[in-house]
Scaffold this motif. Structure first.
Motif, mmCIF file in Angstrom:
data_model
loop_
_atom_site.group_PDB
_atom_site.id
_atom_site.type_symbol
_atom_site.label_atom_id
_atom_site.label_comp_id
_atom_site.label_asym_id
_atom_site.label_seq_id
_atom_site.Cartn_x
_atom_site.Cartn_y
_atom_site.Cartn_z
ATOM 1 N N UNK A 1 -6.677 6.061 3.939
ATOM 2 C CA UNK A 1 -6.198 7.309 4.544
ATOM 3 C C UNK A 1 -5.617 8.242 3.490
ATOM 4 N N UNK A 2 -5.120 7.650 2.388
ATOM 5 C CA UNK A 2 -4.426 8.466 1.389
ATOM 6 C C UNK A 2 -5.377 9.049 0.354
ATOM 7 N N UNK A 3 -6.262 8.184 -0.217
ATOM 8 C CA UNK A 3 -7.077 8.690 -1.332
ATOM 9 C C UNK A 3 -8.575 8.650 -1.044
ATOM 10 N N UNK B 1 -6.401 -4.098 0.257
ATOM 11 C CA UNK B 1 -5.702 -3.141 -0.602
ATOM 12 C C UNK B 1 -6.647 -2.009 -0.972
ATOM 13 N N UNK B 2 -6.073 -0.948 -1.545
ATOM 14 C CA UNK B 2 -6.863 0.189 -1.965
ATOM 15 C C UNK B 2 -6.963 0.197 -3.493
ATOM 16 N N UNK B 3 -8.195 0.100 -4.015
ATOM 17 C CA UNK B 3 -8.342 0.102 -5.476
ATOM 18 C C UNK B 3 -8.073 1.489 -6.066
ATOM 19 N N UNK C 1 1.570 -1.256 17.392
ATOM 20 C CA UNK C 1 1.661 -1.154 15.941
ATOM 21 C C UNK C 1 0.322 -1.057 15.247
ATOM 22 N N UNK C 2 -0.723 -1.654 15.839
ATOM 23 C CA UNK C 2 -2.021 -1.680 15.187
ATOM 24 C C UNK C 2 -2.535 -0.274 14.894
ATOM 25 N N UNK C 3 -2.084 0.679 15.674
ATOM 26 C CA UNK C 3 -2.561 2.049 15.459
ATOM 27 C C UNK C 3 -2.007 2.649 14.186
ATOM 28 N N UNK C 4 -0.932 2.091 13.674
ATOM 29 C CA UNK C 4 -0.346 2.696 12.481
ATOM 30 C C UNK C 4 -0.685 1.924 11.215
ATOM 31 N N UNK C 5 -1.422 0.834 11.337
ATOM 32 C CA UNK C 5 -1.755 0.065 10.137
ATOM 33 C C UNK C 5 -2.700 0.869 9.246
ATOM 34 N N UNK C 6 -2.372 0.896 7.967
ATOM 35 C CA UNK C 6 -3.154 1.714 7.032
ATOM 36 C C UNK C 6 -4.104 0.878 6.186
ATOM 37 N N UNK C 7 -3.797 -0.401 5.970
ATOM 38 C CA UNK C 7 -4.715 -1.261 5.231
ATOM 39 C C UNK C 7 -5.105 -2.522 6.013
ATOM 40 N N UNK C 8 -4.116 -3.179 6.613
ATOM 41 C CA UNK C 8 -4.388 -4.445 7.281
ATOM 42 C C UNK C 8 -5.473 -4.277 8.354
ATOM 43 N N UNK C 9 -6.512 -5.140 8.269
ATOM 44 C CA UNK C 9 -7.596 -5.086 9.247
ATOM 45 C C UNK C 9 -8.561 -3.942 9.035
ATOM 46 N N UNK C 10 -8.424 -3.201 7.914
ATOM 47 C CA UNK C 10 -9.285 -2.027 7.687
ATOM 48 C C UNK C 10 -10.222 -2.216 6.494
ATOM 49 N N UNK D 1 0.843 -1.201 0.000
ATOM 50 C CA UNK D 1 0.000 0.000 0.000
ATOM 51 C C UNK D 1 0.879 1.252 0.000
ATOM 52 N N UNK D 2 1.897 1.243 0.836
ATOM 53 C CA UNK D 2 2.800 2.397 0.901
ATOM 54 C C UNK D 2 3.471 2.642 -0.449
ATOM 55 N N UNK D 3 3.739 1.550 -1.188
ATOM 56 C CA UNK D 3 4.420 1.674 -2.473
ATOM 57 C C UNK D 3 3.442 1.891 -3.631
ATOM 58 N N UNK D 4 2.126 1.814 -3.356
ATOM 59 C CA UNK D 4 1.130 2.034 -4.408
ATOM 60 C C UNK D 4 1.048 0.889 -5.414
#
Ligand SMILES: [Zn+2]
Length: 258
Positions: free
Chosen positions: A234-236, A252-254, A219-228, A166-169
Protein backbone atom coordinates in the motif's frame (compact mmCIF):
# COMPACT_ATOMS: atom_id res chain seq x y z
CA UNK A 1 -3.57 -29.55 39.09
CA UNK A 2 -6.24 -32.21 38.60
CA UNK A 3 -9.48 -31.22 36.85
CA UNK A 4 -11.44 -31.83 40.08
CA UNK A 5 -9.20 -29.42 41.96
CA UNK A 6 -9.54 -26.86 39.18
CA UNK A 7 -13.34 -27.04 39.43
CA UNK A 8 -13.32 -26.98 43.23
CA UNK A 9 -10.97 -23.99 43.21
CA UNK A 10 -13.32 -21.98 40.98
CA UNK A 11 -16.62 -22.83 42.65
CA UNK A 12 -18.19 -19.89 44.46
CA UNK A 13 -15.33 -17.55 43.62
CA UNK A 14 -15.89 -13.91 42.78
CA UNK A 15 -14.19 -12.30 39.78
CA UNK A 16 -12.57 -9.13 41.08
CA UNK A 17 -10.91 -7.95 37.90
CA UNK A 18 -9.89 -8.99 34.43
CA UNK A 19 -6.48 -8.01 33.09
CA UNK A 20 -4.31 -8.88 30.18
CA UNK A 21 -0.57 -9.49 30.23
CA UNK A 22 1.00 -10.22 26.85
CA UNK A 23 -1.34 -12.77 25.31
CA UNK A 24 -2.61 -14.01 28.68
CA UNK A 25 -5.98 -13.23 30.22
CA UNK A 26 -5.80 -12.85 33.98
CA UNK A 27 -8.90 -13.17 36.14
CA UNK A 28 -8.16 -11.96 39.65
CA UNK A 29 -10.49 -13.88 41.94
CA UNK A 30 -11.30 -13.21 45.57
CA UNK A 31 -9.16 -16.28 46.21
CA UNK A 32 -6.57 -17.22 43.61
CA UNK A 33 -6.02 -16.26 39.99
CA UNK A 34 -7.34 -17.84 36.79
CA UNK A 35 -4.97 -17.46 33.84
CA UNK A 36 -6.01 -18.26 30.29
CA UNK A 37 -4.27 -18.27 26.94
CA UNK A 38 -6.42 -18.57 23.80
CA UNK A 39 -3.74 -20.27 21.72
CA UNK A 40 -4.51 -19.99 18.01
CA UNK A 41 -8.19 -20.80 17.79
CA UNK A 42 -9.56 -20.25 21.30
CA UNK A 43 -12.69 -18.15 21.69
CA UNK A 44 -13.92 -16.84 25.00
CA UNK A 45 -17.49 -15.64 24.63
CA UNK A 46 -20.09 -14.23 26.95
CA UNK A 47 -23.24 -16.31 26.73
CA UNK A 48 -26.48 -14.58 27.70
CA UNK A 49 -29.41 -16.37 29.23
CA UNK A 50 -32.58 -15.89 27.20
CA UNK A 51 -30.88 -15.30 23.85
CA UNK A 52 -31.26 -18.00 21.22
CA UNK A 53 -28.18 -20.04 20.41
CA UNK A 54 -27.16 -20.22 16.81
CA UNK A 55 -28.21 -23.65 15.51
CA UNK A 56 -25.46 -23.73 12.88
CA UNK A 57 -21.73 -23.56 12.62
CA UNK A 58 -20.47 -22.11 9.37
CA UNK A 59 -17.34 -23.70 7.97
CA UNK A 60 -14.57 -21.41 6.83
CA UNK A 61 -13.91 -22.24 3.14
CA UNK A 62 -10.12 -22.22 3.48
CA UNK A 63 -9.34 -23.53 6.94
CA UNK A 64 -12.39 -25.70 7.56
CA UNK A 65 -12.68 -24.08 10.98
CA UNK A 66 -16.10 -23.31 12.33
CA UNK A 67 -17.72 -20.06 13.28
CA UNK A 68 -21.12 -19.06 14.54
CA UNK A 69 -23.24 -16.14 13.46
CA UNK A 70 -24.19 -15.49 17.10
CA UNK A 71 -23.75 -17.14 20.49
CA UNK A 72 -23.44 -20.87 20.31
CA UNK A 73 -24.61 -23.81 22.33
CA UNK A 74 -22.13 -25.99 24.21
CA UNK A 75 -20.60 -28.57 21.91
CA UNK A 76 -17.67 -30.98 21.87
CA UNK A 77 -15.20 -28.14 21.36
CA UNK A 78 -16.39 -26.24 24.44
CA UNK A 79 -13.76 -26.93 27.07
CA UNK A 80 -14.49 -24.50 29.87
CA UNK A 81 -17.72 -23.07 31.25
CA UNK A 82 -17.82 -20.47 33.95
CA UNK A 83 -21.39 -20.28 35.22
CA UNK A 84 -22.11 -16.84 36.61
CA UNK A 85 -24.68 -16.24 39.32
CA UNK A 86 -26.97 -14.22 37.02
CA UNK A 87 -27.51 -17.32 34.85
CA UNK A 88 -25.16 -16.11 32.10
CA UNK A 89 -21.87 -17.84 31.49
CA UNK A 90 -18.43 -17.48 30.00
CA UNK A 91 -17.77 -20.16 27.42
CA UNK A 92 -14.41 -21.20 26.12
CA UNK A 93 -14.36 -23.02 22.80
CA UNK A 94 -11.15 -24.17 21.16
CA UNK A 95 -11.03 -26.46 18.14
CA UNK A 96 -7.29 -26.99 17.87
CA UNK A 97 -6.78 -26.90 21.63
CA UNK A 98 -3.57 -24.89 21.72
CA UNK A 99 -5.09 -22.71 24.43
CA UNK A 100 -4.89 -23.46 28.12
CA UNK A 101 -6.31 -22.38 31.48
CA UNK A 102 -4.64 -22.56 34.85
CA UNK A 103 -5.70 -21.76 38.34
CA UNK A 104 -3.15 -20.34 40.75
CA UNK A 105 -3.29 -19.76 44.45
CA UNK A 106 -2.78 -16.12 45.38
CA UNK A 107 -0.09 -14.36 43.34
CA UNK A 108 1.82 -17.42 42.20
CA UNK A 109 0.63 -16.78 38.67
CA UNK A 110 3.26 -14.13 38.11
CA UNK A 111 5.92 -16.79 38.71
CA UNK A 112 4.60 -18.89 35.82
CA UNK A 113 7.63 -19.36 33.51
CA UNK A 114 5.91 -17.97 30.40
CA UNK A 115 4.53 -14.99 32.27
CA UNK A 116 7.73 -14.25 34.12
CA UNK A 117 9.70 -13.72 30.94
CA UNK A 118 7.15 -11.35 29.41
CA UNK A 119 8.63 -8.02 28.44
CA UNK A 120 7.27 -4.47 28.32
CA UNK A 121 3.55 -3.97 27.79
CA UNK A 122 3.37 -1.77 24.68
CA UNK A 123 0.03 -0.28 25.75
CA UNK A 124 0.96 0.24 29.39
CA UNK A 125 2.26 3.38 31.10
CA UNK A 126 5.72 1.79 31.56
CA UNK A 127 6.24 1.78 27.79
CA UNK A 128 8.85 4.49 27.41
CA UNK A 129 11.73 4.99 25.00
CA UNK A 130 14.27 4.46 27.81
CA UNK A 131 12.71 1.16 28.92
CA UNK A 132 12.32 0.05 25.32
CA UNK A 133 16.05 0.54 24.73
CA UNK A 134 16.90 -1.34 27.92
CA UNK A 135 14.55 -4.17 26.95
CA UNK A 136 16.42 -4.75 23.68
CA UNK A 137 19.90 -4.01 24.99
CA UNK A 138 22.30 -6.87 24.27
CA UNK A 139 19.67 -8.95 22.47
CA UNK A 140 20.84 -10.62 19.30
CA UNK A 141 19.05 -12.37 16.48
CA UNK A 142 16.40 -11.64 13.88
CA UNK A 143 14.22 -8.77 14.97
CA UNK A 144 10.98 -10.62 14.23
CA UNK A 145 12.13 -13.62 16.27
CA UNK A 146 12.85 -11.30 19.20
CA UNK A 147 9.39 -9.78 18.93
CA UNK A 148 7.74 -13.21 18.79
CA UNK A 149 9.74 -14.36 21.84
CA UNK A 150 7.72 -11.93 24.03
CA UNK A 151 10.92 -11.24 25.94
CA UNK A 152 11.70 -7.59 25.21
CA UNK A 153 8.11 -6.56 24.40
CA UNK A 154 4.97 -8.58 25.13
CA UNK A 155 1.83 -9.11 23.13
CA UNK A 156 2.93 -9.27 19.50
CA UNK A 157 1.98 -12.49 17.73
CA UNK A 158 2.75 -13.40 14.15
CA UNK A 159 0.26 -10.97 12.60
CA UNK A 160 1.22 -7.84 14.50
CA UNK A 161 4.94 -8.53 14.45
CA UNK A 162 4.76 -8.39 10.63
CA UNK A 163 2.54 -5.32 10.72
CA UNK A 164 4.74 -3.44 13.20
CA UNK A 165 7.90 -4.20 11.21
CA UNK A 166 6.28 -3.05 7.99
CA UNK A 167 5.03 0.12 9.65
CA UNK A 168 8.55 0.75 10.95
CA UNK A 169 10.21 -0.02 7.58
CA UNK A 170 12.34 -2.86 8.95
CA UNK A 171 12.95 -6.24 7.32
CA UNK A 172 11.73 -9.04 9.63
CA UNK A 173 14.93 -11.06 9.10
CA UNK A 174 17.21 -8.14 9.86
CA UNK A 175 19.33 -8.83 12.92
CA UNK A 176 18.68 -6.66 15.98
CA UNK A 177 22.36 -5.81 16.28
CA UNK A 178 22.22 -4.25 12.78
CA UNK A 179 19.19 -2.00 13.26
CA UNK A 180 19.93 1.71 12.94
CA UNK A 181 18.98 4.31 15.55
CA UNK A 182 16.10 5.69 13.46
CA UNK A 183 14.83 2.12 12.90
CA UNK A 184 14.67 1.48 16.66
CA UNK A 185 12.78 4.76 17.09
CA UNK A 186 10.37 3.79 14.31
CA UNK A 187 9.80 0.35 15.83
CA UNK A 188 9.21 1.88 19.28
CA UNK A 189 6.47 4.05 17.81
CA UNK A 190 4.99 1.47 15.43
CA UNK A 191 4.29 -1.30 17.98
CA UNK A 192 1.65 0.45 20.13
CA UNK A 193 0.21 2.20 17.06
CA UNK A 194 -0.41 -1.08 15.25
CA UNK A 195 -1.90 -2.72 18.36
CA UNK A 196 -4.16 0.23 19.13
CA UNK A 197 -5.44 0.32 15.58
CA UNK A 198 -6.26 -3.39 15.74
CA UNK A 199 -7.91 -3.17 19.16
CA UNK A 200 -10.07 -0.25 18.11
CA UNK A 201 -11.42 -2.44 15.35
CA UNK A 202 -12.02 -5.49 17.52
CA UNK A 203 -9.05 -7.64 16.61
CA UNK A 204 -8.31 -9.65 13.53
CA UNK A 205 -10.52 -12.28 12.05
CA UNK A 206 -8.04 -14.36 10.19
CA UNK A 207 -10.03 -17.56 10.39
CA UNK A 208 -12.36 -17.88 13.32
CA UNK A 209 -11.63 -15.27 15.90
CA UNK A 210 -14.62 -13.93 17.80
CA UNK A 211 -14.70 -11.03 20.18
CA UNK A 212 -16.34 -11.60 23.56
CA UNK A 213 -19.62 -10.42 22.02
CA UNK A 214 -19.45 -13.25 19.46
CA UNK A 215 -18.87 -10.94 16.50
CA UNK A 216 -15.94 -11.38 14.15
CA UNK A 217 -13.12 -8.88 14.53
CA UNK A 218 -12.74 -6.34 11.76
CA UNK A 219 -8.97 -6.07 12.09
CA UNK A 220 -8.30 -7.99 8.88
CA UNK A 221 -9.37 -4.95 6.90
CA UNK A 222 -6.50 -2.92 8.23
CA UNK A 223 -3.72 -5.47 7.73
CA UNK A 224 -1.10 -4.08 5.38
CA UNK A 225 1.20 -7.08 4.95
CA UNK A 226 -0.11 -10.11 6.83
CA UNK A 227 -2.05 -12.39 4.46
CA UNK A 228 -1.26 -10.14 1.47
CA UNK A 229 1.66 -12.08 -0.05
CA UNK A 230 1.96 -11.37 -3.80
CA UNK A 231 -0.16 -8.22 -3.60
CA UNK A 232 1.13 -4.68 -3.90
CA UNK A 233 2.46 -2.76 -0.92
CA UNK A 234 0.00 0.00 0.00
CA UNK A 235 2.92 2.32 0.70
CA UNK A 236 5.40 1.84 -2.15
CA UNK A 237 3.65 -0.43 -4.64
CA UNK A 238 6.28 -3.21 -4.61
CA UNK A 239 5.09 -6.83 -4.63
CA UNK A 240 4.98 -8.26 -1.10
CA UNK A 241 7.24 -11.25 -0.48
CA UNK A 242 7.00 -14.24 1.81
CA UNK A 243 9.61 -16.01 3.90
CA UNK A 244 9.84 -17.86 7.21
CA UNK A 245 11.17 -16.52 10.48
CA UNK A 246 10.99 -18.66 13.63
CA UNK A 247 9.01 -21.23 11.62
CA UNK A 248 6.29 -18.65 11.07
CA UNK A 249 5.09 -17.39 7.72
CA UNK A 250 6.38 -13.87 7.33
CA UNK A 251 5.25 -11.31 4.77
CA UNK A 252 7.25 -8.18 4.05
CA UNK A 253 7.82 -5.50 1.46
CA UNK A 254 11.19 -5.61 -0.31
CA UNK A 255 10.66 -2.00 -1.38
CA UNK A 256 10.14 -0.06 1.84
CA UNK A 257 11.47 -2.42 4.51
CA UNK A 258 15.27 -2.24 4.94
ZN1 LIG B 1 6.51 -1.14 0.44
Amino acid sequence: MKPEDFIRGLKGRRIRSLDRRGKYLIFQLDKGTLVGHLGMTGQLTYWRKGIKDSPVFVKHPLTGLQKTPSQHAIDKHTHLLLNLDNGDRLQYRDIRQFGHWRLFKKDEWSLHPSLKKLGLEPLGPQYTWARFQTAFAGRRGKIKALLLSQGPVAGLGNIYADEALHAAGILPMKRAENLTGPQWRALFRAIPRVLKKALSRGGTTFSDFRGADGRPGRGARVLRVYGRFGKKCFRCGAGLKKTRVSQRTTVYCPGCQK
